[in-house]
Design a protein around this motif. Sequence first.
Motif, short mmCIF file in Angstrom:
data_model
loop_
_atom_site.label_atom_id
_atom_site.label_comp_id
_atom_site.label_asym_id
_atom_site.label_seq_id
_atom_site.Cartn_x
_atom_site.Cartn_y
_atom_site.Cartn_z
N TYR A 143 29.62 -1.64 31.37
CA TYR A 143 30.77 -1.27 32.20
C TYR A 143 31.93 -0.78 31.34
O TYR A 143 32.57 0.22 31.67
N LEU A 144 32.22 -1.48 30.24
CA LEU A 144 33.33 -1.06 29.37
C LEU A 144 33.06 0.30 28.75
O LEU A 144 33.97 1.11 28.59
N THR A 145 31.82 0.55 28.38
CA THR A 145 31.47 1.86 27.84
C THR A 145 31.65 2.95 28.87
O THR A 145 32.15 4.04 28.59
N TYR A 146 31.23 2.66 30.11
CA TYR A 146 31.36 3.64 31.20
C TYR A 146 32.82 3.97 31.48
O TYR A 146 33.17 5.12 31.71
N ARG A 147 33.69 2.96 31.42
CA ARG A 147 35.11 3.17 31.68
C ARG A 147 35.86 3.69 30.46
O ARG A 147 37.03 4.06 30.56
N GLY A 148 35.24 3.69 29.30
CA GLY A 148 35.91 4.17 28.10
C GLY A 148 36.86 3.18 27.49
O GLY A 148 37.77 3.57 26.74
N PHE A 149 36.67 1.88 27.76
CA PHE A 149 37.53 0.84 27.20
C PHE A 149 37.00 0.45 25.82
O PHE A 149 36.43 -0.62 25.63
N SER A 150 37.19 1.34 24.85
CA SER A 150 36.62 1.11 23.52
C SER A 150 37.28 -0.07 22.82
O SER A 150 36.62 -0.85 22.13
N SER A 151 38.60 -0.21 22.97
CA SER A 151 39.30 -1.32 22.33
C SER A 151 38.83 -2.65 22.89
O SER A 151 38.58 -3.61 22.14
N ALA A 152 38.70 -2.73 24.21
CA ALA A 152 38.21 -3.96 24.83
C ALA A 152 36.78 -4.25 24.41
O ALA A 152 36.39 -5.41 24.23
N LEU A 153 35.98 -3.20 24.23
CA LEU A 153 34.59 -3.38 23.80
C LEU A 153 34.52 -3.96 22.39
O LEU A 153 33.70 -4.84 22.10
N ARG A 154 35.39 -3.48 21.51
CA ARG A 154 35.41 -4.01 20.14
C ARG A 154 35.83 -5.49 20.14
O ARG A 154 35.23 -6.31 19.44
N HIS A 155 36.85 -5.83 20.93
CA HIS A 155 37.27 -7.22 21.00
C HIS A 155 36.17 -8.10 21.59
O HIS A 155 35.98 -9.25 21.15
N LEU A 156 35.45 -7.58 22.59
CA LEU A 156 34.36 -8.35 23.18
C LEU A 156 33.28 -8.63 22.16
O LEU A 156 32.78 -9.76 22.05
N ASP A 157 32.89 -7.63 21.38
CA ASP A 157 31.86 -7.82 20.36
C ASP A 157 32.31 -8.83 19.31
O ASP A 157 31.52 -9.66 18.83
N THR A 158 33.59 -8.77 18.96
CA THR A 158 34.11 -9.72 17.98
C THR A 158 34.06 -11.14 18.52
O THR A 158 33.66 -12.08 17.81
N GLU A 159 34.46 -11.32 19.77
CA GLU A 159 34.44 -12.65 20.37
C GLU A 159 33.01 -13.17 20.51
O GLU A 159 32.74 -14.36 20.30
N ILE A 160 32.09 -12.30 20.88
CA ILE A 160 30.70 -12.73 21.06
C ILE A 160 30.09 -13.16 19.73
O ILE A 160 29.33 -14.15 19.66
N LYS A 161 30.39 -12.45 18.65
CA LYS A 161 29.85 -12.82 17.35
C LYS A 161 30.37 -14.18 16.90
O LYS A 161 29.65 -14.95 16.24
N ALA A 162 31.62 -14.48 17.23
CA ALA A 162 32.19 -15.77 16.85
C ALA A 162 31.73 -16.91 17.75
O ALA A 162 31.90 -18.09 17.40
N ASP A 163 31.17 -16.58 18.91
CA ASP A 163 30.75 -17.59 19.87
C ASP A 163 29.38 -18.14 19.47
O ASP A 163 28.46 -17.38 19.19
N ARG A 164 29.25 -19.43 19.47
CA ARG A 164 27.98 -20.07 19.11
C ARG A 164 27.39 -20.88 20.27
O ARG A 164 26.19 -21.10 20.32
N GLU A 165 28.22 -21.33 21.18
CA GLU A 165 27.74 -22.21 22.25
C GLU A 165 27.15 -21.45 23.43
O GLU A 165 26.32 -21.97 24.16
#
Length: 701
Positions: free
Chosen positions: A15-37
């Motif tokens: 969805y973020l890629t479709y809407r062009g929210f590149s900044s939000a996509l980068r933050h999401l990937d960063t948060e997911i990598k730090a998430d372990r639970e």
Amino acid sequence: MSSAVERTDELVREYLTYRGFSSALRHLDTEIKADRERGLRVDRIVEQLLQLVLTFDLSALRDYWGHLERRLFSRLQEGYAPAVAKLTTSLYRYYVVNAIQKGNQERTQEFFQRMGAELQGAAEWRDWFALPFIFAPEQNPTFALYFSRQWTDTFLVSLHNFLSALFQCMHILPALLSFDAELQHTTMLAEENQQLRQMLFAQQSSGRAAVQDPQGAMESRVQHKLPPYVQHMDRLGDSELGVSCVAAASPSSRNFFSTFLPQAKRSSIPARNSQHGPASSSSSPNQSSLGRKEPCTANQVKLIEPAGIRTLCDLKNADAGEADAVDSAPCDDTPPDSSSSSTTRGAGLETEGGGASSEPPFIKLSQEEYSEHHSSIMHCRVDVSGRRVASLDVDGVVKVWSFNPIMQTKATIMSKFPLLSLEWASKPDRLLLLGSAVGTVRLYDTEAKKNLYEMTIDDTHPRILSLACSPSGSSFVCSAATAASAAVPATGPRPSVSTATGRLLLWDTKTVKQQLSLDSETAAINCSSFNHNGNLLVSGGADGVIRLFDMQRCESAMSWKAHDGEVYSVEFSYDENTVYSVGEDRKFVQWNIHRCGVKQSEQQLSQDATGPFVLSGYSGYKQVQVPRGRLFAFDSEGRHVLTCSAHGGLIYKEQASLSLGGHRSPVVTLDWSSALDCGTCLTASMDGRIRVSTLLAHKSD
């Protein structure tokens, strides 16, 4: 759970890629990598609240906390409201203390300016409005506690524990993650259906083997006999209902009941009665006989009167206040001879011997089916606004749902005790009353999806058989019956209930207290209904007696023996000069409330319209249900009546009828709402299915 989270992450990325929210996509990937639970992180929620406090972002703090209240706290029971209120107060106090400790006087004043209107009426904030003007508040005895490190740590730990317990107990998932649970539920239902299908095939195979056995042939035919509504389905396309009427014209004498009627109706009654003679009386809707009907098309209704039935509405007014009632003859179940000519008194109706055409009183615009129940329906009612429907089945499951613009379930109410009755409140119309078999009535908020109150009505009369809300919205009447009627099941043969006693009690919905008892202990009351302004109440009892109550004086005004057997359903007429009732004797009677016990018309109904309702099946299966809910309902003008039948609702006016159809099992209760532009008819059957028929009044009607 982890697979559902991963799948949802991919959908959000897409969805973020479709809407062009590149900044939000980068933050999401960063948060997911730090998430372990890969699950719930209560510590992150508390951390986010703490960050908003430390950065003095009051708007974001209110929005974030408001989201938690709407999503989580609103689902809690009423007893947890004080705990939520205390946490809210502590959070805002923590914000003010932090602003003062950081020396940010501007943020402190901003808080009280923006939150003043909301907090000024709260007693716990009364002393805090002086906080910005106190020098060294950390030394003030009133506020010293809140500036200590111990209070801050205690608040944060309490908030963390409360949210953790809340998420674990309520099992709340985000809407995006619910698809996994829905998929598992659908898979489980598919497997269960497959098992039931295999069991059915096995039983059918054993049945065919029994038919091949000459000695068991007759027994097999008896066991596999189809119910009546299936046998006649191809021939008629709907159920048969032959009705004869007994009419008695009697002018309504004016007494104290006239003061309860609207001014327009009160002034028009004498004039209308003075103009009625034998000719005009014979053409009224309540003084005509209903004949058998053949299958009807969308544009035509054919009416056939069974051969040999006499015209029974011959009124001879020997006196202005007296009329002779003629006994009705029973309707013959055999089809009439097509070569014989029938006499029909309704103008413009097509009969077997006449060429006049007739049009149905309503045009059926659409018909939808609600199939979320898995057992027979007991009650089905539309709210005052015509937007929501509440339905109760014999398993005690209540569904609150809407049908406009789409059919959607709003709430599901489960109960550990059997439920026997329900009714919508008048004001506000979002509240629903539920009567149980253990002497309690619950007041349920259908929008907040929670119980507001649970009232214990009467320990000695535990069964709440009926509920009726006053149009004023300030009170309701409930019928409480003794445990002697507890042997009466929702389904199955009905034993005698003559020994069951009951009380009719008036309760206030605002104070949640009993106001008074309308009647001393009498027979159990099965049904009750208010007039348009709540000044009159009519009730029908298990002893066959109809009672009329003056609600301004809170006393019984009159009562009379109405039916041989129980009274199943009662309603006021449109002009409120008469009362209609349906009883165990299968009679549909119109009573004059100005003259105690005087009939104005009487019609004999079939078992399909009054019950007990029977659903038969293979291998001798039979289900019997006694009437519980409404058995008839009128349109907005009181000119047409909707009744139950074996295949759907039937609408009558004089001899004209319109079949709503759509059901495969007997209809056991119904309702008719005219709150919207088009009338809405609800018909509920024994297989748990509810048909919503949208009707448009015919322009020539």
